[in-house]
Design a protein around this motif. Structure first.
Motif, PDB file in Angstrom:
ATOM      1  N   LYS A 126       1.121  -1.137  -0.358  1.00  0.00           N
ATOM      2  CA  LYS A 126       0.199  -0.799   0.067  1.00  0.00           C
ATOM      3  C   LYS A 126       1.487   1.592  -0.134  1.00  0.00           C
ATOM      4  O   LYS A 126       2.329   1.099   0.089  1.00  0.00           O
ATOM      5  N   LEU A 127       0.654   2.172   0.030  1.00  0.00           N
ATOM      6  CA  LEU A 127       0.802   3.990   0.429  1.00  0.00           C
ATOM      7  C   LEU A 127       1.909   3.569  -1.082  1.00  0.00           C
ATOM      8  O   LEU A 127       3.080   3.962  -0.486  1.00  0.00           O
ATOM      9  N   LYS A 128       1.723   3.047  -2.630  1.00  0.00           N
ATOM     10  CA  LYS A 128       2.901   2.958  -2.959  1.00  0.00           C
ATOM     11  C   LYS A 128       3.136   4.440  -3.485  1.00  0.00           C
ATOM     12  O   LYS A 128       3.912   4.569  -3.996  1.00  0.00           O
ATOM     13  N   ALA A 129       1.997   5.279  -4.277  1.00  0.00           N
ATOM     14  CA  ALA A 129       2.358   7.196  -4.374  1.00  0.00           C
ATOM     15  C   ALA A 129       3.515   7.231  -3.412  1.00  0.00           C
ATOM     16  O   ALA A 129       5.005   8.113  -3.827  1.00  0.00           O
ATOM     17  N   PHE A 130       3.378   6.994  -1.645  1.00  0.00           N
ATOM     18  CA  PHE A 130       4.368   7.802  -1.195  1.00  0.00           C
ATOM     19  C   PHE A 130       5.793   7.005  -1.471  1.00  0.00           C
ATOM     20  O   PHE A 130       6.698   7.728  -1.499  1.00  0.00           O
ATOM     21  N   PHE A 131       5.910   5.876  -1.785  1.00  0.00           N
ATOM     22  CA  PHE A 131       7.093   5.306  -1.897  1.00  0.00           C
ATOM     23  C   PHE A 131       7.804   5.711  -2.951  1.00  0.00           C
ATOM     24  O   PHE A 131       8.660   6.117  -3.224  1.00  0.00           O
ATOM     25  N   ARG A 132       7.180   5.967  -3.569  1.00  0.00           N
ATOM     26  CA  ARG A 132       7.624   6.308  -5.163  1.00  0.00           C
ATOM     27  C   ARG A 132       7.768   7.582  -5.250  1.00  0.00           C
ATOM     28  O   ARG A 132       9.293   7.709  -6.140  1.00  0.00           O
ATOM     29  N   ILE A 133       7.461   8.737  -4.712  1.00  0.00           N
ATOM     30  CA  ILE A 133       7.666  10.052  -4.861  1.00  0.00           C
ATOM     31  C   ILE A 133       8.999   9.814  -3.534  1.00  0.00           C
ATOM     32  O   ILE A 133       9.605  11.054  -3.643  1.00  0.00           O
TER      33      ILE A 133
ATOM     34  N   PRO B 200       2.237  17.452 -24.088  1.00  0.00           N
ATOM     35  CA  PRO B 200       2.897  16.441 -22.910  1.00  0.00           C
ATOM     36  C   PRO B 200       4.167  16.451 -22.773  1.00  0.00           C
ATOM     37  O   PRO B 200       4.598  16.827 -21.889  1.00  0.00           O
ATOM     38  N   SER B 201       4.225  15.597 -23.670  1.00  0.00           N
ATOM     39  CA  SER B 201       5.885  15.496 -23.989  1.00  0.00           C
ATOM     40  C   SER B 201       6.671  16.194 -23.430  1.00  0.00           C
ATOM     41  O   SER B 201       8.161  15.995 -23.372  1.00  0.00           O
ATOM     42  N   LEU B 202       6.706  17.251 -24.408  1.00  0.00           N
ATOM     43  CA  LEU B 202       7.726  18.833 -24.448  1.00  0.00           C
ATOM     44  C   LEU B 202       7.806  19.080 -23.351  1.00  0.00           C
ATOM     45  O   LEU B 202       8.716  19.403 -23.130  1.00  0.00           O
ATOM     46  N   VAL B 203       6.483  18.586 -22.175  1.00  0.00           N
ATOM     47  CA  VAL B 203       7.037  18.806 -20.602  1.00  0.00           C
ATOM     48  C   VAL B 203       7.803  18.248 -20.556  1.00  0.00           C
ATOM     49  O   VAL B 203       8.441  18.825 -19.452  1.00  0.00           O
ATOM     50  N   THR B 204       7.832  16.802 -20.569  1.00  0.00           N
ATOM     51  CA  THR B 204       8.969  16.444 -19.805  1.00  0.00           C
ATOM     52  C   THR B 204      10.035  16.505 -20.101  1.00  0.00           C
ATOM     53  O   THR B 204      11.412  16.449 -19.763  1.00  0.00           O
ATOM     54  N   VAL B 267       7.791  21.382  -8.206  1.00  0.00           N
ATOM     55  CA  VAL B 267       7.728  21.515  -9.027  1.00  0.00           C
ATOM     56  C   VAL B 267       7.229  19.737  -9.970  1.00  0.00           C
ATOM     57  O   VAL B 267       6.308  19.103 -10.446  1.00  0.00           O
ATOM     58  N   PHE B 268       8.269  18.496  -9.281  1.00  0.00           N
ATOM     59  CA  PHE B 268       7.914  17.908  -9.665  1.00  0.00           C
ATOM     60  C   PHE B 268       6.579  16.423  -8.867  1.00  0.00           C
ATOM     61  O   PHE B 268       6.135  16.254 -10.110  1.00  0.00           O
ATOM     62  N   ILE B 269       6.599  17.149  -7.853  1.00  0.00           N
ATOM     63  CA  ILE B 269       5.443  16.205  -7.683  1.00  0.00           C
ATOM     64  C   ILE B 269       4.079  16.682  -7.631  1.00  0.00           C
ATOM     65  O   ILE B 269       3.308  15.963  -8.411  1.00  0.00           O
ATOM     66  N   LEU B 270       4.362  18.480  -8.292  1.00  0.00           N
ATOM     67  CA  LEU B 270       2.860  18.745  -8.619  1.00  0.00           C
ATOM     68  C   LEU B 270       3.107  17.925 -10.748  1.00  0.00           C
ATOM     69  O   LEU B 270       1.659  17.980 -11.416  1.00  0.00           O
ATOM     70  N   LEU B 271       3.886  18.302 -11.136  1.00  0.00           N
ATOM     71  CA  LEU B 271       4.197  17.579 -12.693  1.00  0.00           C
ATOM     72  C   LEU B 271       4.069  16.268 -12.604  1.00  0.00           C
ATOM     73  O   LEU B 271       4.496  15.971 -13.838  1.00  0.00           O
ATOM     74  N   GLN B 272       4.233  15.229 -11.434  1.00  0.00           N
ATOM     75  CA  GLN B 272       3.860  14.085 -11.768  1.00  0.00           C
ATOM     76  C   GLN B 272       3.680  13.333 -12.735  1.00  0.00           C
ATOM     77  O   GLN B 272       4.531  12.640 -14.158  1.00  0.00           O
ATOM     78  N   THR B 277       5.381   9.689 -17.328  1.00  0.00           N
ATOM     79  CA  THR B 277       4.954   9.370 -19.479  1.00  0.00           C
ATOM     80  C   THR B 277       6.087   9.021 -20.070  1.00  0.00           C
ATOM     81  O   THR B 277       6.742   8.431 -20.529  1.00  0.00           O
ATOM     82  N   GLY B 278       7.351  10.385 -19.634  1.00  0.00           N
ATOM     83  CA  GLY B 278       8.103   9.994 -20.663  1.00  0.00           C
ATOM     84  C   GLY B 278       9.433   9.789 -20.084  1.00  0.00           C
ATOM     85  O   GLY B 278      10.250   8.827 -20.511  1.00  0.00           O
ATOM     86  N   LEU B 279       9.528   9.525 -18.942  1.00  0.00           N
ATOM     87  CA  LEU B 279      10.321   7.872 -17.937  1.00  0.00           C
ATOM     88  C   LEU B 279      10.009   6.471 -18.816  1.00  0.00           C
ATOM     89  O   LEU B 279      10.628   5.917 -19.602  1.00  0.00           O
ATOM     90  N   ALA B 280       8.730   6.527 -18.759  1.00  0.00           N
ATOM     91  CA  ALA B 280       8.683   5.175 -19.693  1.00  0.00           C
ATOM     92  C   ALA B 280       8.555   5.183 -21.261  1.00  0.00           C
ATOM     93  O   ALA B 280       8.776   4.589 -21.684  1.00  0.00           O
ATOM     94  N   ALA B 281       8.435   6.557 -22.103  1.00  0.00           N
ATOM     95  CA  ALA B 281       8.683   6.253 -23.314  1.00  0.00           C
ATOM     96  C   ALA B 281      10.460   6.227 -23.559  1.00  0.00           C
ATOM     97  O   ALA B 281      10.685   5.389 -24.465  1.00  0.00           O
TER      98      ALA B 281
END
Lengths: 316, 285
Positions: A126-133, B200-204, B267-272, B277-281
């Protein structure tokens, strides 16, 4: 790299075939140049030209006429600078240190990253988002700042960690001659584990679920699914993270430079880059250029070789 | 997954997995927590009180000292960092997007060769470039100017690589065809159609380049002597080196470190959703 390149373009190929049939040829050459040049010109100026310039500089030597106080002049020296680099014990010292660092730090970091990614991909947590961030957060911290933060955690006067360990009867010396390399490795691990974990995790998330269903029907355990199915499928991203880690290791500068400010056990030639900078500050630019070229070649050979080796072996 | 494993085993592994992840989370959060606590303390309490517990709350006094020290040089450094990173990443993203888009959408001779050269650029250690760049820039008089740090920062081979992947997958050929049939030029098509689809990808790409420039240290160190041009990283590094002689600087180094990382983390938390998606691609293709 070519493998990466072809894999990246495979998706493009089909739409293009259609396009060519459609309207025969694309935009005019001038238009294409207008799209490509804004990137390519600075790329040439700030990537290719410096590489060429470094190569050229590394072939020069500075000589003097008439002893130590004579006038100096620069002349073509062939591979003389390279001979000097390879005869330099400090160079080999820095390579040995960074080699040891990389052989230990990179596998440890990537193994932890892989385990975290696999765990985040199971329903166990659980708490995956927390661990990830929390794991990814260090990526936003500059290497210099990370090293400053950790240097306070290493420092015997201030560190709560040292206090804690003393409380249980240990006498840690994070900045001692035997430990300081691993204290540096810890800063790198802290900085990059989460980033690598997320690359692997993103790859895991795009595996279709049906694959697991099929494996489960065949009686595969969760363990077997993780190691026999998930890991091989995300192997390309593990290769990618390894290559980036190799490049990063050979570039190491900021972290040891910061720790050097509080530890006498880090010399000014601790890593190859520190050696190059030290030599350049001594105004021996030709020698520094030769060192830079050697670092770049080693990086290239190792990352490219690793990519080749693994893609052959795993049939990627 | 749990429906086939016995409940007890799954509970054991659940607990073990959670415990392991918590330990790791503590490891990742500890230095930042320490920094937050230390930034609120008066200098005298740094060594004398427990590093993980708050003592006298002096954060605002510390911030005041930080921003007034040496005629407010820290504010200048912060501004420089913002300038280098925002402008550098904006220009860098735009030129990467144009190039990546052309590589994905225009068939032309030498395209694969061009792409291979750019990909090769990803493997070149940027610190190995810094010293020869210094020599070139000192020959042209660019050393010790904003441009010395700004110009090399706009080049991101990895950005082009990502832009090409994104353009190939996000911009359907049919839309481009119809734009062409309507008589739109290639640039018009790019800016009014492709650009929006790729946003979206340009933001990445912007984010990754922003962080890379914000975190850069070796290039500015090689290029700059004038303190007024320093980014935060170089400034704090220099202060940190002076703490042995001027111990009172320590509190400012700590508070300054906190100030330099909080905006980026936010900024990173806000733009998660963008960088994920960028990392995935970036990792899969």
């Amino acid at each position: 790299m070519t493998d990466l390149a072809t894999r990246a373009t495979r998706g493009v190929a089909t739409t293009e075939g259609r396009r060519r049939r459609h309207n025969g040829g694309g935009p005019r050459a001038g238009t294409i140049a207008a799209f490509v040049t804004p990137f390519f010109l600075p790329f040439v100026l700030f990537y290719l030209v410096p590489i060429g310039y470094a190569l050229w500089q590394s072939l020069l030597v500075v000589r003097r006429t008439g002893g130590q106080y004579g006038t100096s002049y620069t002349t073509f020296g062939g591979l003389e600078q390279y001979t000097q680099v390879f005869q330099n014990t400090e160079f080999w010292g820095s390579i040995g240190r960074i080699g040891l660092f990389g052989i230990v730090q990179v596998p440890v970091m990537l193994f932890v990253a892989l385990v975290m990614a696999l765990l985040l991909d199971t329903p166990l947590l659980k708490l995956k988002a927390f661990f990830r961030i929390s794991a990814f957060m260090p990526y936003a911290v500059p290497g210099v700042i990370a090293a400053i933060m950790w240097s306070y955690l290493y420092s015997p006067q201030i560190s709560p960690v040292v206090d804690l360990l003393k409380g249980v009867g240990l006498q840690p010396d994070f900045l001692g001659p035997g430990a300081v390399l691993w204290s540096t490795a810890n800063v790198s691990t802290w900085l990059w584990t989460g980033y690598n974990m997320l690359i692997m995790f993103s790859a895991l998330q795009s595996i279709p679920q049906e694959l697991y269903e099929a494996a489960k029907l065949d009686g595969a355990s969760n363990w077997a699914i993780a190691w026999r199915i998930k890991v091989p499928i995300i192997a390309p991203s593990v290769v990618l993270t390894t290559v980036f880690s190799i490049i990063g290791t050979l570039q190491l500068y900021a972290e040891p430079a910061v720790l050097r400010q509080i530890s006498s056990n880090i010399s000014s030639t601790f890593t190859p880059n520190m050696l190059a900078y030290t030599v350049a500050s001594g105004n021996n630019y030709q020698q520094a250029a030769a060192i830079s070229v050697v670092i770049a070649v080693i990086t290239f050979v190792l990352s490219f070789g690793f990519m080749r080796l693994t893609s052959k072996r795993a049939g990627l | 997954m749990s429906d086939q494993t016995p409940i007890r085993e799954s509970r054991v592994s659940r607990t073990a997995a959670t415990a392991l992840m918590f330990l790791l989370a503590v490891y990742f959060l500890l230095p930042v927590y320490f920094l937050v606590v230390a930034a609120t303390k008066p200098q005298g309490d740094l060594a004398s009180t427990n590093g993980l517990a708050f003592s006298h709350f002096d954060l605002f006094a510390n911030l005041d000292t930080l921003f007034t020290r040496s005629d407010g040089i820290f504010g200048r450094w912060a501004l420089n960092s913002v300038l280098y990173a925002v402008l550098g990443a904006a220009v860098g993203t735009l030129i990467s997007a144009l190039c990546g888009y052309a590589l994905a959408k225009f068939p032309f001779r030498g395209r694969e060769f061009l792409f291979s050269v750019i990909l090769g650029g990803i493997l070149v250690p940027t610190t190995a470039l810094a010293l020869p760049l210094f020599l070139l820039f000192s020959a042209t008089g660019l050393v010790n100017t904003y441009l010395a740090v700004f110009l090399p920062s706009i080049v991101s081979p990895f950005g082009v690589y990502l832009a090409r992947i994104f353009a190939a997958s996000a911009v359907p050929q049919e839309i481009l065809e119809s734009a062409r049939l309507d008589g739109a030029g290639e640039f018009r098509t790019f800016f009014s159609v492709a650009f929006k689809l790729m946003t979206p990808s340009l933001v990445t790409i912007f984010l990754f380049q922003f962080v890379a420039i914000w975190n850069n240290f070796f290039l500015p160190m090689v290029m700059l002597q004038k303190e007024s041009l320093f980014p935060i990283t170089l400034g704090l590094y220099q202060w940190n080196g002076q703490t042995a002689r001027a111990p009172l600087l320590q509190e400012s180094v700590i508070t300054g470190s906190l100030v330099s990382i909080v905006p980026v983390i936010l900024v990173f938390i806000l733009l998660q959703r963008f960088w994920r998606t960028g990392l995935a691609a970036g990792s899969l293709r």
